[in-house]
Design a protein around this motif. Structure first.
Motif, PDB file in Angstrom:
ATOM      1  N   SER A 275       0.833  -1.206   0.000  1.00  0.00           N
ATOM      2  CA  SER A 275       0.000   0.000   0.000  1.00  0.00           C
ATOM      3  C   SER A 275       0.868   1.257   0.000  1.00  0.00           C
ATOM      4  O   SER A 275       0.523   2.262  -0.638  1.00  0.00           O
ATOM      5  CB  SER A 275      -0.921   0.004   1.223  1.00  0.00           C
ATOM      6  OG  SER A 275      -1.826  -1.086   1.191  1.00  0.00           O
ATOM      7  N   ASN A 282       1.113   6.181  -7.302  1.00  0.00           N
ATOM      8  CA  ASN A 282      -0.024   6.894  -7.887  1.00  0.00           C
ATOM      9  C   ASN A 282      -1.101   7.009  -6.824  1.00  0.00           C
ATOM     10  O   ASN A 282      -1.845   6.057  -6.576  1.00  0.00           O
ATOM     11  CB  ASN A 282      -0.549   6.156  -9.121  1.00  0.00           C
ATOM     12  CG  ASN A 282      -1.577   6.962  -9.885  1.00  0.00           C
ATOM     13  OD1 ASN A 282      -2.416   7.645  -9.309  1.00  0.00           O
ATOM     14  ND2 ASN A 282      -1.506   6.885 -11.215  1.00  0.00           N
ATOM     15  N   GLU A 284      -3.918   8.669  -6.624  1.00  0.00           N
ATOM     16  CA  GLU A 284      -5.319   8.572  -7.023  1.00  0.00           C
ATOM     17  C   GLU A 284      -5.707   7.131  -7.310  1.00  0.00           C
ATOM     18  O   GLU A 284      -6.798   6.675  -6.927  1.00  0.00           O
ATOM     19  CB  GLU A 284      -5.571   9.440  -8.252  1.00  0.00           C
ATOM     20  CG  GLU A 284      -7.032   9.582  -8.625  1.00  0.00           C
ATOM     21  CD  GLU A 284      -7.886  10.133  -7.490  1.00  0.00           C
ATOM     22  OE1 GLU A 284      -9.030   9.643  -7.330  1.00  0.00           O
ATOM     23  OE2 GLU A 284      -7.412  11.020  -6.744  1.00  0.00           O
ATOM     24  N   ALA A 285      -4.830   6.385  -7.971  1.00  0.00           N
ATOM     25  CA  ALA A 285      -5.104   4.977  -8.238  1.00  0.00           C
ATOM     26  C   ALA A 285      -5.187   4.192  -6.934  1.00  0.00           C
ATOM     27  O   ALA A 285      -6.024   3.288  -6.790  1.00  0.00           O
ATOM     28  CB  ALA A 285      -4.017   4.394  -9.137  1.00  0.00           C
ATOM     29  N   ARG A 287      -6.135   5.369  -4.034  1.00  0.00           N
ATOM     30  CA  ARG A 287      -7.397   5.724  -3.380  1.00  0.00           C
ATOM     31  C   ARG A 287      -8.568   4.958  -4.005  1.00  0.00           C
ATOM     32  O   ARG A 287      -9.444   4.456  -3.302  1.00  0.00           O
ATOM     33  CB  ARG A 287      -7.606   7.237  -3.487  1.00  0.00           C
ATOM     34  CG  ARG A 287      -8.833   7.733  -2.730  1.00  0.00           C
ATOM     35  CD  ARG A 287      -8.989   9.239  -2.828  1.00  0.00           C
ATOM     36  NE  ARG A 287      -7.991   9.927  -2.021  1.00  0.00           N
ATOM     37  CZ  ARG A 287      -7.011  10.682  -2.507  1.00  0.00           C
ATOM     38  NH1 ARG A 287      -6.874  10.819  -3.814  1.00  0.00           N
ATOM     39  NH2 ARG A 287      -6.162  11.278  -1.708  1.00  0.00           N
ATOM     40  N   ARG A 288      -8.556   4.841  -5.320  1.00  0.00           N
ATOM     41  CA  ARG A 288      -9.640   4.126  -6.003  1.00  0.00           C
ATOM     42  C   ARG A 288      -9.576   2.623  -5.736  1.00  0.00           C
ATOM     43  O   ARG A 288     -10.585   1.927  -5.863  1.00  0.00           O
ATOM     44  CB  ARG A 288      -9.562   4.393  -7.501  1.00  0.00           C
ATOM     45  CG  ARG A 288      -9.881   5.833  -7.873  1.00  0.00           C
ATOM     46  CD  ARG A 288      -9.836   6.052  -9.373  1.00  0.00           C
ATOM     47  NE  ARG A 288     -10.178   7.433  -9.709  1.00  0.00           N
ATOM     48  CZ  ARG A 288     -10.254   7.907 -10.957  1.00  0.00           C
ATOM     49  NH1 ARG A 288     -10.012   7.076 -11.976  1.00  0.00           N
ATOM     50  NH2 ARG A 288     -10.555   9.164 -11.175  1.00  0.00           N
ATOM     51  N   ALA A 289      -8.392   2.139  -5.376  1.00  0.00           N
ATOM     52  CA  ALA A 289      -8.239   0.718  -5.057  1.00  0.00           C
ATOM     53  C   ALA A 289      -8.671   0.404  -3.629  1.00  0.00           C
ATOM     54  O   ALA A 289      -8.598  -0.750  -3.192  1.00  0.00           O
ATOM     55  CB  ALA A 289      -6.789   0.299  -5.260  1.00  0.00           C
ATOM     56  N   GLY A 290      -9.124   1.422  -2.904  1.00  0.00           N
ATOM     57  CA  GLY A 290      -9.628   1.214  -1.553  1.00  0.00           C
ATOM     58  C   GLY A 290      -8.597   1.363  -0.449  1.00  0.00           C
ATOM     59  O   GLY A 290      -8.858   1.029   0.710  1.00  0.00           O
ATOM     60  N   SER A 292      -6.551   3.312   2.303  1.00  0.00           N
ATOM     61  CA  SER A 292      -6.750   4.494   3.137  1.00  0.00           C
ATOM     62  C   SER A 292      -5.501   5.365   3.074  1.00  0.00           C
ATOM     63  O   SER A 292      -4.528   5.136   3.791  1.00  0.00           O
ATOM     64  CB  SER A 292      -7.031   4.090   4.585  1.00  0.00           C
ATOM     65  OG  SER A 292      -7.127   5.240   5.412  1.00  0.00           O
TER      66      SER A 292
END
Length: 408
Positions: A275, A282, A284-285, A287-290, A292
């Motif tokens: 993580s 990246n 933003e990527a 964050r979109r992958a869940g 935190s």
């Protein structure tokens, strides 16, 4: 047309030992040099200083060097975690000095058990790191600004804790001083550690290879793993032999190596470590992958503060005192420089805690070699600065090569 990247493991598997050359060429073209530049640089530095002074590669000097790298190296391990996010921690040096002062007051002035005092000092470091992380992740203050403020605040805190005398001497025969003065004199200690490291590397490599093969992912050949294991064995047992020629295995070096290996395992083999790389690569990527993102950001500063405290404790142990100079001067700069010289990218997303070890070996080798030659500190700083610049240039060129190869 961009050349399609080929997994180097496929090259080695298909061509055997002759594939190593092609593998190396592919890595150079793709900007994936790994630790090669710093290892080559370290070898050159050692050869140069040995040619100038035959005492440089003596068992005593190398043993002392292995202990000298530990205090700043510990701080650098924490810095690596922050750099992986593409951020910076300018307060690490001040945190190390403040925590060393807390340790000295608790252990000497208040008579607290040294182990408990060490634990509380590390907790203080973690709390100071938590403050940095909170303002960065939750309030949105840039890491540069919040840690610069921390540098000023914790330096003042250090002076306040030490009091008007400015120095607190630690018992020279006490537990804290023993962290850097204790050696395992029996030869089996150093050789046993070397054997454990080699065996562990081989087992982990084979297990990882089997998992890749079962998943249908390109894997290395058994011969490749054996070759790498043999190279590690030569280095590990050679180092053990040198250490045993002097006083044996230093406790400080043992602790440092365990921490480097342990933190590298966390970064490469755990969900949390992946993580960190994801957020640094990246955000933003990630964050979109869940993932935190605030938690990751706060946690890396907590880790940095904790290791800064550990570095300060070892620095105090090395000179048997905590003073206003602990964690100050060039400590922070050397800790950051070590991580970068060792191969951790300033741009985030790429690095390892082994960078702290390799980088500190380079920096301390330069300092040790020049000290033997009677060269002034001014020249040492200039040479170290040149090495740091070279490391950043290599990092920048490497990133460009990766983008050109479609691997960035």
């Amino acid at each position: 047309m961009t050349e399609t990247p080929v997994d180097p493991r496929l090259v080695v598997r298909e061509q055997g030992l002759t594939g190593y050359l092609e593998e190396f060429k592919q890595k150079v073209r793709g900007g994936e040099l790994g630790p090669l530049p710093v290892i080559v640089g370290l070898v050159v530095i050692w050869l140069v200083f040995q040619s100038l002074n035959s005492q440089f590669l003596s068992a005593q000097n190398l043993s002392n060097l292995s202990v000298d790298i530990v205090p700043t190296g510990m701080i650098s391990v924490g810095i690596v975690f922050v750099l992986l996010l593409g951020e910076i921690d300018l307060a690490a040096g001040a945190v190390s000095g403040a925590c060393a002062a807390v340790l000295a007051v608790l252990n000497v002035n208040l008579g607290m058990n040294p182990i408990l005092a060490i634990l509380l000092a590390v907790v203080v470091g973690a709390v100071l790191g938590l403050i940095h992380g909170f303002f960065f992740a939750k309030i949105g203050v840039p890491s540069f600004v919040v840690t610069l403020a921390g540098f000023l605040a914790w330096t003042g805190f250090q002076l306040w804790v030490l009091g008007p005398n400015g120095t607190i001497n630690l018992p020279s025969e006490g537990f804290v001083a023993g962290l850097t003065s204790t050696y395992f004199v029996y030869v089996i200690a150093a050789y046993g550690l070397a054997a454990l490291a080699v065996a562990g590397f081989f087992v982990v490599s084979v297990m990882g290879n089997n998992q890749r093969r079962e998943a249908g992912i390109p894997s290395r050949t058994t011969g490749d793993i054996v070759f790498r294991t043999v190279v590690l064995a030569v280095v590990a047992f050679g180092a053990a032999y040198i250490l045993n020629l002097y006083k044996g295995l230093p406790l400080a070096l043992l602790i440092f190596l365990v921490i480097v290996v342990g933190t590298d395992f966390v970064l490469r083999r755990t969900k949390y470590g992946r993580s960190i790389f994801a957020v640094g690569g990246n955000i933003e990527a990630a964050r979109r992958a869940g993932i935190s993102v605030p938690f990751i950001r706060i946690s890396v500063f907590v880790i940095s503060g904790s290791f800064a405290a550990i570095g300060g404790i070892f620095a105090a142990s090395r000179i048997s005192s905590a003073s206003q100079a602990t964690g100050q001067s060039n400590v922070l700069l050397m800790a950051i420089a070590a991580a970068v010289i060792g191969g951790t990218s300033l741009f985030g997303g790429r690095g390892t805690t082994y960078s702290a070890l390799l980088g500190m070996l380079v920096i301390q080798s330069i300092a040790s070699g020049m000290a033997l030659q009677g060269v002034s500190n001014s020249i040492q700083f200039m040479v170290t600065g040149a090495v740091l610049l070279a490391a950043v240039v290599i990092d920048s060129v490497s990133r460009r090569s990766q983008k050109a190869a479609g691997r960035a």
